[in-house]
Design a protein around this motif. Sequence first.
Motif, PDB file in Angstrom:
ATOM      1  N   ILE A 117      17.188   0.564  -2.438  1.00  0.00           N
ATOM      2  CA  ILE A 117      16.666  -1.158  -2.296  1.00  0.00           C
ATOM      3  C   ILE A 117      16.603  -0.695  -0.503  1.00  0.00           C
ATOM      4  CG2 ILE A 117      16.239  -3.115  -1.850  1.00  0.00           C
ATOM      5  CD1 ILE A 117      16.688  -2.781  -5.237  1.00  0.00           C
ATOM      6  N   ALA A 118      17.493  -0.472  -0.394  1.00  0.00           N
ATOM      7  CA  ALA A 118      17.975  -0.212   1.633  1.00  0.00           C
ATOM      8  C   ALA A 118      17.198   0.912   2.026  1.00  0.00           C
ATOM      9  CB  ALA A 118      18.843  -0.805   1.492  1.00  0.00           C
ATOM     10  N   ILE A 119      17.360   1.622   1.395  1.00  0.00           N
ATOM     11  CA  ILE A 119      16.619   2.801   2.204  1.00  0.00           C
ATOM     12  C   ILE A 119      14.791   2.457   2.148  1.00  0.00           C
ATOM     13  CG2 ILE A 119      15.650   5.074   1.821  1.00  0.00           C
ATOM     14  CD1 ILE A 119      18.130   5.596   0.297  1.00  0.00           C
ATOM     15  N   VAL A 120      14.484   1.820   0.873  1.00  0.00           N
ATOM     16  CA  VAL A 120      12.839   1.471   0.916  1.00  0.00           C
ATOM     17  C   VAL A 120      12.559   0.055   1.759  1.00  0.00           C
ATOM     18  CG1 VAL A 120      10.833   0.366  -0.761  1.00  0.00           C
ATOM     19  CG2 VAL A 120      12.945   1.861  -1.382  1.00  0.00           C
ATOM     20  N   GLU A 121      13.664  -0.386   1.808  1.00  0.00           N
ATOM     21  CA  GLU A 121      13.342  -2.043   3.235  1.00  0.00           C
ATOM     22  C   GLU A 121      13.587  -1.394   4.186  1.00  0.00           C
ATOM     23  OE1 GLU A 121      16.058  -5.095   1.617  1.00  0.00           O
ATOM     24  OE2 GLU A 121      15.064  -5.632   0.008  1.00  0.00           O
ATOM     25  N   SER A 122      14.273  -0.219   4.700  1.00  0.00           N
ATOM     26  CA  SER A 122      14.281   0.062   6.378  1.00  0.00           C
ATOM     27  C   SER A 122      12.924   0.846   6.311  1.00  0.00           C
ATOM     28  CB  SER A 122      15.698   1.066   6.021  1.00  0.00           C
ATOM     29  OG  SER A 122      15.456   1.957   7.583  1.00  0.00           O
TER      30      SER A 122
ATOM     31  N   ILE B 289      -1.235  11.881   7.477  1.00  0.00           N
ATOM     32  CA  ILE B 289      -1.635  10.259   6.950  1.00  0.00           C
ATOM     33  C   ILE B 289      -0.425   9.654   7.124  1.00  0.00           C
ATOM     34  CG2 ILE B 289      -2.071   9.443   4.412  1.00  0.00           C
ATOM     35  CD1 ILE B 289      -3.315  12.424   3.152  1.00  0.00           C
ATOM     36  N   GLY B 290      -0.687   8.597   7.720  1.00  0.00           N
ATOM     37  CA  GLY B 290      -0.332   7.516   7.839  1.00  0.00           C
ATOM     38  C   GLY B 290      -0.795   6.211   8.159  1.00  0.00           C
ATOM     39  N   PRO B 291      -0.047   4.794   8.329  1.00  0.00           N
ATOM     40  CA  PRO B 291       1.179   5.293   8.588  1.00  0.00           C
ATOM     41  C   PRO B 291       2.199   4.842   8.037  1.00  0.00           C
ATOM     42  CG  PRO B 291       0.244   3.083   9.649  1.00  0.00           C
ATOM     43  CD  PRO B 291      -0.495   3.833   9.062  1.00  0.00           C
ATOM     44  N   GLY B 292       2.050   4.692   6.764  1.00  0.00           N
ATOM     45  CA  GLY B 292       3.379   4.654   5.814  1.00  0.00           C
ATOM     46  C   GLY B 292       4.245   5.497   5.979  1.00  0.00           C
ATOM     47  N   ALA B 293       4.957   5.287   4.319  1.00  0.00           N
ATOM     48  CA  ALA B 293       5.774   6.473   4.440  1.00  0.00           C
ATOM     49  C   ALA B 293       5.902   6.511   2.873  1.00  0.00           C
ATOM     50  CB  ALA B 293       6.762   5.866   4.739  1.00  0.00           C
ATOM     51  N   PHE B 294       5.865   8.079   2.598  1.00  0.00           N
ATOM     52  CA  PHE B 294       6.661   8.383   1.182  1.00  0.00           C
ATOM     53  C   PHE B 294       7.886   8.820   1.086  1.00  0.00           C
ATOM     54  CE2 PHE B 294       6.624  10.791  -2.422  1.00  0.00           C
ATOM     55  CZ  PHE B 294       5.220  10.696  -3.181  1.00  0.00           C
ATOM     56  N   ILE B 295       8.138   8.034   0.293  1.00  0.00           N
ATOM     57  CA  ILE B 295       9.810   8.615   0.044  1.00  0.00           C
ATOM     58  C   ILE B 295       9.848   9.238  -1.124  1.00  0.00           C
ATOM     59  CG2 ILE B 295      12.104   6.927  -0.678  1.00  0.00           C
ATOM     60  CD1 ILE B 295      10.767   4.276   0.757  1.00  0.00           C
ATOM     61  N   ALA B 296      11.035  10.420  -1.305  1.00  0.00           N
ATOM     62  CA  ALA B 296      10.373  11.297  -2.385  1.00  0.00           C
ATOM     63  C   ALA B 296      12.260  11.209  -3.165  1.00  0.00           C
ATOM     64  CB  ALA B 296      10.341  12.193  -1.920  1.00  0.00           C
TER      65      ALA B 296
ATOM     66  N   MET C 184       9.970  -0.262   4.863  1.00  0.00           N
ATOM     67  CA  MET C 184       9.295  -0.982   4.940  1.00  0.00           C
ATOM     68  C   MET C 184       9.064  -1.638   6.633  1.00  0.00           C
ATOM     69  SD  MET C 184       8.644  -2.251   1.266  1.00  0.00           S
ATOM     70  CE  MET C 184       9.874  -3.694   1.359  1.00  0.00           C
ATOM     71  N   ALA C 185      10.337  -1.709   7.282  1.00  0.00           N
ATOM     72  CA  ALA C 185      11.056  -2.322   8.777  1.00  0.00           C
ATOM     73  C   ALA C 185      10.679  -1.083   9.519  1.00  0.00           C
ATOM     74  CB  ALA C 185      12.508  -2.893   8.411  1.00  0.00           C
ATOM     75  N   GLN C 186      10.273  -0.062   9.264  1.00  0.00           N
ATOM     76  CA  GLN C 186      10.260   0.795  10.094  1.00  0.00           C
ATOM     77  C   GLN C 186       8.386   1.207  10.771  1.00  0.00           C
ATOM     78  OE1 GLN C 186      11.618   4.888   9.456  1.00  0.00           O
ATOM     79  NE2 GLN C 186      13.464   3.994   9.615  1.00  0.00           N
ATOM     80  N   ARG C 187       7.685   0.830   9.275  1.00  0.00           N
ATOM     81  CA  ARG C 187       6.824   0.361   9.019  1.00  0.00           C
ATOM     82  C   ARG C 187       5.897  -0.930   9.947  1.00  0.00           C
ATOM     83  NH1 ARG C 187       4.637  -1.948   4.055  1.00  0.00           N
ATOM     84  NH2 ARG C 187       5.260  -3.362   5.105  1.00  0.00           N
TER      85      ARG C 187
ATOM     86  N   ALA D 276      -2.128   7.082  -3.546  1.00  0.00           N
ATOM     87  CA  ALA D 276      -0.391   7.061  -2.660  1.00  0.00           C
ATOM     88  C   ALA D 276      -1.456   7.577  -1.603  1.00  0.00           C
ATOM     89  CB  ALA D 276       0.262   8.436  -3.149  1.00  0.00           C
ATOM     90  N   ASP D 277      -2.376   8.318  -1.571  1.00  0.00           N
ATOM     91  CA  ASP D 277      -2.694   9.008  -0.006  1.00  0.00           C
ATOM     92  C   ASP D 277      -3.350   7.447   0.490  1.00  0.00           C
ATOM     93  OD1 ASP D 277      -2.462  11.120  -0.120  1.00  0.00           O
ATOM     94  OD2 ASP D 277      -3.673  11.854  -1.058  1.00  0.00           O
ATOM     95  N   GLY D 278      -4.708   6.509  -0.395  1.00  0.00           N
ATOM     96  CA  GLY D 278      -4.410   5.043   0.621  1.00  0.00           C
ATOM     97  C   GLY D 278      -3.707   4.168   0.566  1.00  0.00           C
ATOM     98  N   ALA D 279      -2.691   4.072  -0.417  1.00  0.00           N
ATOM     99  CA  ALA D 279      -1.642   2.922   0.274  1.00  0.00           C
ATOM    100  C   ALA D 279      -0.588   3.528   1.179  1.00  0.00           C
ATOM    101  CB  ALA D 279      -0.139   3.015  -1.215  1.00  0.00           C
ATOM    102  N   ILE D 280      -0.513   4.751   1.517  1.00  0.00           N
ATOM    103  CA  ILE D 280       0.254   4.913   3.043  1.00  0.00           C
ATOM    104  C   ILE D 280      -0.966   4.484   4.061  1.00  0.00           C
ATOM    105  CG2 ILE D 280       1.255   7.270   4.430  1.00  0.00           C
ATOM    106  CD1 ILE D 280       2.690   8.346   1.650  1.00  0.00           C
ATOM    107  N   ARG D 281      -2.251   4.791   3.942  1.00  0.00           N
ATOM    108  CA  ARG D 281      -3.416   4.914   5.155  1.00  0.00           C
ATOM    109  C   ARG D 281      -3.248   3.585   5.275  1.00  0.00           C
ATOM    110  NH1 ARG D 281      -6.654   9.068   2.616  1.00  0.00           N
ATOM    111  NH2 ARG D 281      -6.158  10.716   3.645  1.00  0.00           N
ATOM    112  N   ALA D 282      -2.976   2.765   4.655  1.00  0.00           N
ATOM    113  CA  ALA D 282      -2.352   1.022   4.234  1.00  0.00           C
ATOM    114  C   ALA D 282      -1.801   1.051   4.929  1.00  0.00           C
ATOM    115  CB  ALA D 282      -3.499   0.599   3.385  1.00  0.00           C
ATOM    116  N   GLY D 283      -0.251   1.570   5.260  1.00  0.00           N
ATOM    117  CA  GLY D 283       0.923   0.861   5.776  1.00  0.00           C
ATOM    118  C   GLY D 283       1.394   1.183   4.499  1.00  0.00           C
ATOM    119  N   GLN D 284       1.492   0.679   3.601  1.00  0.00           N
ATOM    120  CA  GLN D 284       2.576   1.181   2.537  1.00  0.00           C
ATOM    121  C   GLN D 284       3.222   2.485   2.246  1.00  0.00           C
ATOM    122  OE1 GLN D 284      -0.543   0.004  -0.797  1.00  0.00           O
ATOM    123  NE2 GLN D 284       1.256  -1.281  -1.080  1.00  0.00           N
ATOM    124  N   VAL D 285       4.296   1.872   1.936  1.00  0.00           N
ATOM    125  CA  VAL D 285       5.293   2.617   1.421  1.00  0.00           C
ATOM    126  C   VAL D 285       5.201   3.479  -0.264  1.00  0.00           C
ATOM    127  CG1 VAL D 285       7.968   3.419   0.928  1.00  0.00           C
ATOM    128  CG2 VAL D 285       7.383   1.817   3.201  1.00  0.00           C
TER     129      VAL D 285
END
Length: 190
Positions: free
Chosen positions: A176-181, A5-12, A183-186, A87-96
């Motif tokens: 926050i820097a990790i999340v923003e990074s 599942i992509g194109p978003g990312a999961f930050i665990a 999101m920028a990669q997305r 969470a799956d739908g959010a990642i499919r929509a490109g969210q982190v």
Amino acid sequence: MTGLIGPGAFIAVSGASGVGKDTLLDLARDRCGEGAFFPRRVITRPGGPGEDHLPVTRQQFIRARLGAAFAVTWHAHGLDYGIPAAADGAIRAGQVVVANVSRGVIPELRGRYERVVSVRVTVSDEVRAARLRARGRESVADITERLSRIDPATGHDVDHEIRNDGTAQDAGDHLIAIVESAMAQRTERS
């Protein structure tokens, strides 16, 4: 096509109980905007102080799991935990997606999503003990048991480690820097 599942990312976000994961997630949630999704965990624990979760009974949890209501589930400390399937739908929509998870489900997440970023939160034993006592969720015996466990994640590979012995704001800024990074990669991939 990978089937992941992509194109978003999961930050665990993982770490031992009492290291401050929920505080850091709250800080990040407040600052990361709509590009990040912070799902509310479903837990077989009554509501109360601490994490804002959706409390359910064990039977409700089992029914929800059988009904495919979760992206991932795990059992720890006598409780069941679930990350909603949204969470799956959010990642499919490109969210982190950013969530507090057990380190034991990170391999499952890596087998489910195109991009998983693992973040381990750590803290000194002294600070952790004080936080566990202050939150008032566990008995003295439960706190003693949690503190006596050796953290099994010490040798596990992680993408980022946040040492949370200083101010919550400093550690929160790191998350926050990790999340923003992510999101920028997305955005770069779009």
